[in-house]
Motif scaffolding. Sequence first.
Motif, mmCIF file in Angstrom:
data_model
loop_
_atom_site.group_PDB
_atom_site.id
_atom_site.type_symbol
_atom_site.label_atom_id
_atom_site.label_comp_id
_atom_site.label_asym_id
_atom_site.label_seq_id
_atom_site.Cartn_x
_atom_site.Cartn_y
_atom_site.Cartn_z
ATOM 1 N N LEU A 1 0.808 -1.221 0.000
ATOM 2 C CA LEU A 1 0.000 0.000 0.000
ATOM 3 C C LEU A 1 0.843 1.274 0.000
ATOM 4 C CD1 LEU A 1 -2.692 -1.206 2.535
ATOM 5 C CD2 LEU A 1 -2.911 -1.039 0.053
ATOM 6 N N VAL A 2 2.152 1.122 0.191
ATOM 7 C CA VAL A 2 3.071 2.256 0.107
ATOM 8 C C VAL A 2 3.928 2.052 -1.139
ATOM 9 C CG1 VAL A 2 5.007 3.433 1.215
ATOM 10 C CG2 VAL A 2 3.133 2.594 2.603
ATOM 11 N N THR A 3 3.903 3.040 -1.995
ATOM 12 C CA THR A 3 4.678 2.968 -3.233
ATOM 13 C C THR A 3 5.712 4.092 -3.241
ATOM 14 O OG1 THR A 3 3.165 4.430 -4.410
ATOM 15 C CG2 THR A 3 2.663 2.064 -4.470
ATOM 16 N N THR A 4 6.626 4.030 -4.160
ATOM 17 C CA THR A 4 7.606 5.119 -4.265
ATOM 18 C C THR A 4 6.911 6.435 -4.601
ATOM 19 O OG1 THR A 4 8.049 4.475 -6.544
ATOM 20 C CG2 THR A 4 9.568 3.661 -4.859
ATOM 21 N N HIS A 5 5.838 6.349 -5.377
ATOM 22 C CA HIS A 5 5.082 7.559 -5.714
ATOM 23 C C HIS A 5 4.433 8.164 -4.469
ATOM 24 C CE1 HIS A 5 2.713 10.341 -8.080
ATOM 25 N NE2 HIS A 5 1.610 9.891 -7.511
ATOM 26 N N SER A 6 3.810 7.330 -3.643
ATOM 27 C CA SER A 6 3.169 7.856 -2.431
ATOM 28 C C SER A 6 4.204 8.374 -1.438
ATOM 29 C CB SER A 6 2.268 6.801 -1.772
ATOM 30 O OG SER A 6 3.027 5.699 -1.312
ATOM 31 N N ILE A 7 5.373 7.753 -1.381
ATOM 32 C CA ILE A 7 6.442 8.254 -0.514
ATOM 33 C C ILE A 7 6.919 9.616 -1.003
ATOM 34 C CG2 ILE A 7 8.835 7.862 0.223
ATOM 35 C CD1 ILE A 7 8.149 4.859 0.278
ATOM 36 N N ALA A 8 7.084 9.763 -2.310
ATOM 37 C CA ALA A 8 7.509 11.049 -2.874
ATOM 38 C C ALA A 8 6.479 12.143 -2.586
ATOM 39 C CB ALA A 8 7.743 10.917 -4.376
ATOM 40 N N LEU A 9 5.204 11.814 -2.753
ATOM 41 C CA LEU A 9 4.157 12.793 -2.456
ATOM 42 C C LEU A 9 4.158 13.165 -0.975
ATOM 43 C CD1 LEU A 9 1.139 11.481 -4.575
ATOM 44 C CD2 LEU A 9 2.496 13.552 -4.965
#
Length: 131
Positions: free
Chosen positions: A69-77
């Motif tokens: 449920l945690v992606t690199t995109h969500s971490i970047a955001l």
Amino acid sequence: MPARAGKLLVFPAGFTGGLLQGASGISMPVSVSFLNALCLDRRTFIAIISVFFSVMSACQIPALAWFGLVTTHSIALSLFAVLPILLFMPVGSMAAERFSKPAFDKVILFLLVGLAIKLLVDAVAYRGVAF
């Protein structure tokens, strides 16, 4: 709340806050209400609630990553969203120092009431809960 009662209720409040955080991502109603009831001074309140939410996040992020449920995109955001918070923390700190203890307590209660209203509205609007 007297210190003795706070010591007796700290585990149930922490457990309930953790349970709510894990189940819904929202532990503020329990955690902030409990800390507000302890009548802590402003610096202590802010320090404890900051540690509480940091520990909750430190536990929740690996679990969310495990389930994908945690992606690199969500971490970047998320990292991008932290920037305005970091920039305005000194402003908030200066503003908070101008509040008296009773005014600070009223602001916390106002936030809790606002959160309670939002949770009720969300429950009715999105889940069809009838009262």
